[in-house]
Scaffold this active site. Structure first.
Site, PDB file in Angstrom:
ATOM      1  N   LEU A  19      -5.332  -6.803  -6.425  1.00 52.50           N
ATOM      2  CA  LEU A  19      -5.123  -7.946  -7.317  1.00 52.50           C
ATOM      3  C   LEU A  19      -6.382  -8.667  -7.784  1.00 52.50           C
ATOM      4  O   LEU A  19      -6.297  -9.545  -8.628  1.00 52.50           O
ATOM      5  CB  LEU A  19      -4.179  -8.954  -6.644  1.00 52.50           C
ATOM      6  CG  LEU A  19      -2.788  -8.385  -6.315  1.00 52.50           C
ATOM      7  CD1 LEU A  19      -1.917  -9.455  -5.686  1.00 52.50           C
ATOM      8  CD2 LEU A  19      -2.125  -7.804  -7.549  1.00 52.50           C
ATOM      9  N   HIS A  42      -0.998   0.244 -13.639  1.00 52.75           N
ATOM     10  CA  HIS A  42      -0.307  -0.995 -13.991  1.00 52.75           C
ATOM     11  C   HIS A  42       1.184  -0.675 -14.136  1.00 52.75           C
ATOM     12  O   HIS A  42       1.534   0.313 -14.783  1.00 52.75           O
ATOM     13  CB  HIS A  42      -0.867  -1.561 -15.299  1.00 52.75           C
ATOM     14  CG  HIS A  42      -0.282  -2.900 -15.625  1.00 52.75           C
ATOM     15  ND1 HIS A  42      -0.676  -4.053 -14.984  1.00 52.75           N
ATOM     16  CD2 HIS A  42       0.698  -3.255 -16.482  1.00 52.75           C
ATOM     17  CE1 HIS A  42       0.035  -5.066 -15.452  1.00 52.75           C
ATOM     18  NE2 HIS A  42       0.877  -4.607 -16.362  1.00 52.75           N
ATOM     19  N   GLY A  54       0.788  -1.231   0.000  1.00 49.76           N
ATOM     20  CA  GLY A  54       0.000   0.000   0.000  1.00 49.76           C
ATOM     21  C   GLY A  54       0.820   1.280   0.000  1.00 49.76           C
ATOM     22  O   GLY A  54       0.336   2.324   0.441  1.00 49.76           O
ATOM     23  N   SER A  55       2.052   1.227  -0.526  1.00 51.34           N
ATOM     24  CA  SER A  55       2.839   2.470  -0.527  1.00 51.34           C
ATOM     25  C   SER A  55       2.218   3.500  -1.471  1.00 51.34           C
ATOM     26  O   SER A  55       2.273   4.697  -1.197  1.00 51.34           O
ATOM     27  CB  SER A  55       4.310   2.200  -0.881  1.00 51.34           C
ATOM     28  OG  SER A  55       4.440   1.751  -2.209  1.00 51.34           O
ATOM     29  N   ASN A  56       1.618   3.047  -2.569  1.00 49.04           N
ATOM     30  CA  ASN A  56       0.915   3.995  -3.436  1.00 49.04           C
ATOM     31  C   ASN A  56      -0.308   4.578  -2.738  1.00 49.04           C
ATOM     32  O   ASN A  56      -0.580   5.772  -2.854  1.00 49.04           O
ATOM     33  CB  ASN A  56       0.482   3.314  -4.741  1.00 49.04           C
ATOM     34  CG  ASN A  56       1.575   3.313  -5.772  1.00 49.04           C
ATOM     35  OD1 ASN A  56       1.861   4.341  -6.388  1.00 49.04           O
ATOM     36  ND2 ASN A  56       2.227   2.171  -5.954  1.00 49.04           N
ATOM     37  N   ASN A  86      -7.058   2.364 -12.357  1.00 46.79           N
ATOM     38  CA  ASN A  86      -6.040   1.426 -11.886  1.00 46.79           C
ATOM     39  C   ASN A  86      -4.684   1.903 -12.386  1.00 46.79           C
ATOM     40  O   ASN A  86      -4.596   2.639 -13.370  1.00 46.79           O
ATOM     41  CB  ASN A  86      -6.336   0.032 -12.452  1.00 46.79           C
ATOM     42  CG  ASN A  86      -5.332  -1.008 -11.982  1.00 46.79           C
ATOM     43  OD1 ASN A  86      -4.933  -1.018 -10.806  1.00 46.79           O
ATOM     44  ND2 ASN A  86      -4.892  -1.869 -12.885  1.00 46.79           N
ATOM     45  N   GLU A 124       5.312   5.931 -10.277  1.00 48.04           N
ATOM     46  CA  GLU A 124       3.969   5.833  -9.687  1.00 48.04           C
ATOM     47  C   GLU A 124       3.752   6.924  -8.646  1.00 48.04           C
ATOM     48  O   GLU A 124       2.718   7.596  -8.631  1.00 48.04           O
ATOM     49  CB  GLU A 124       3.773   4.458  -9.047  1.00 48.04           C
ATOM     50  CG  GLU A 124       3.746   3.346 -10.077  1.00 48.04           C
ATOM     51  CD  GLU A 124       3.574   1.965  -9.458  1.00 48.04           C
ATOM     52  OE1 GLU A 124       3.012   1.105 -10.138  1.00 48.04           O
ATOM     53  OE2 GLU A 124       3.999   1.750  -8.304  1.00 48.04           O
ATOM     54  N   ASP A 126      -6.682  -5.082 -17.071  1.00 53.40           N
ATOM     55  CA  ASP A 126      -5.718  -4.168 -17.724  1.00 53.40           C
ATOM     56  C   ASP A 126      -6.122  -3.732 -19.130  1.00 53.40           C
ATOM     57  O   ASP A 126      -5.267  -3.401 -19.945  1.00 53.40           O
ATOM     58  CB  ASP A 126      -4.320  -4.815 -17.794  1.00 53.40           C
ATOM     59  CG  ASP A 126      -3.795  -5.178 -16.419  1.00 53.40           C
ATOM     60  OD1 ASP A 126      -4.089  -4.446 -15.465  1.00 53.40           O
ATOM     61  OD2 ASP A 126      -3.092  -6.192 -16.300  1.00 53.40           O
TER      62      ASP A 126
HETATM   63  C1  GRF Z   1       2.597  -1.176  -7.764  1.00 53.92           C
HETATM   64  O1  GRF Z   1       3.753  -1.303  -8.533  1.00 53.92           O
HETATM   65  C2  GRF Z   1       1.376  -1.191  -8.619  1.00 53.92           C
HETATM   66  O2  GRF Z   1       1.535  -0.595  -9.859  1.00 53.92           O
HETATM   67  C3  GRF Z   1       1.188  -2.658  -8.807  1.00 53.92           C
HETATM   68  O3  GRF Z   1       1.478  -3.221  -7.550  1.00 53.92           O
HETATM   69  C4  GRF Z   1       2.409  -2.396  -6.876  1.00 53.92           C
HETATM   70  C5  GRF Z   1       1.834  -2.064  -5.539  1.00 53.92           C
HETATM   71  O4  GRF Z   1       2.768  -1.474  -4.690  1.00 53.92           O
HETATM   72  N1  GRF Z   1      -0.031  -2.982  -9.434  1.00 53.92           N
HETATM   73  P1  GRF Z   1       2.279  -0.801  -3.328  1.00 53.92           P
HETATM   74  O5  GRF Z   1       1.384  -1.803  -2.602  1.00 53.92           O
HETATM   75  O6  GRF Z   1       1.541   0.453  -3.678  1.00 53.92           O
HETATM   76  O7  GRF Z   1       3.529  -0.534  -2.561  1.00 53.92           O
END
Ligand code: GRF
Length: 198
Positions: free
Chosen positions: A85, A104, A12-14, A102, A174, A145
């Site tokens: 996922l 990718h 979940g870093s994003n 989303n 990202e 996708d």
């Molecule tokens: C990211 O690279 C995203 O694009 C992919 O899974 C990764 C998730 O990373 N689908 P995080 O959980 O946000 O760290």
């Protein structure tokens, strides 16, 4: 106020990066984080950020009603998948048309589809000897996708780069672009007089 839900299956870093970007905004709030895994690290991030987080089992998610009820309970206007996922069920697509995006970790339409996620993507790109990779932000449709592409950014792949090196470059893209692209989608819809929070 546009209320966002973030869906994430793992670290979940994003999700955290997006939540921090919109922190203290008066027009946008991250109101909910959803995961399909009870032990996903994204829950820890959510609790540090003071954002409610919920787990929906794969079965509940596929069935659709529970997810929809949850989004309605939090009055969610727009859904952001970030490392999530599971395939999004039709009932959610119907409830959030052009309101789900989303990211990718590659340049779609290549290196996408079922089974192409996380490090598998980066391994495939490196093994194919590609000279570049990147990110794709796209709307969600009923196929993995394959929704309309909104934005792509590229990074070079240098000789000797490992899948881990590539993952780091892609993550940097990202973090730099995903929140801004979401923000611009929300702003554009407002300018076009079709705000998501009406
Ligand atoms: C990211 O690279 C995203 O694009 C992919 O899974 C990764 C998730 O990373 N689908 P995080 O959980 O946000 O760290």
């Amino acid at each position: 106020m546009v209320r966002l839900a973030l869906f994430a299956s793992g670290s979940g870093s994003n999700a955290e990066n997006i939540a921090r970007y919109f922190h203290n905004r008066e027009d946008v709030a991250v109101s909910l984080i959803v995961s399909n895994k009870a032990d996903a690290y994204v829950h820890n991030r959510a609790s540090c950020l003071g954002i409610p987080s919920h787990t929906l089992s794969r079965e509940a998610f596929v069935e659709g009603k529970e997810a929809l009820d949850l989004l309605r309970r939090y009055r969610i206007d727009f859904v952001v998948l970030a490392g999530f996922l599971l395939k999004v069920p039709q009932s959610l697509l119907d409830a959030y048309p052009r309101r789900m995006v989303n990211i990718h970790p590659a340049l779609l339409p290549r290196y996408g589809g079922k089974g192409m996620y996380g490090d598998r993507v980066h391994r495939a790109v490196v093994e194919a000897g590609e000279k570049e990779s990147g990110i794709t932000i796209h709307y969600i449709n009923e196929h993995y996708d394959e929704g309309d592409i909104i934005f792509q950014a590229r990074c070079p792949l240098l000789p000797g780069d490992t899948p881990e090196d590539l993952a780091a470059k892609v993550h940097a893209l990202e973090y730099a672009y995903y929140p801004e692209v979401i923000d611009s989608i929300l702003k554009k819809s407002k300018e076009e007089n079709q705000p998501f929070d009406k």
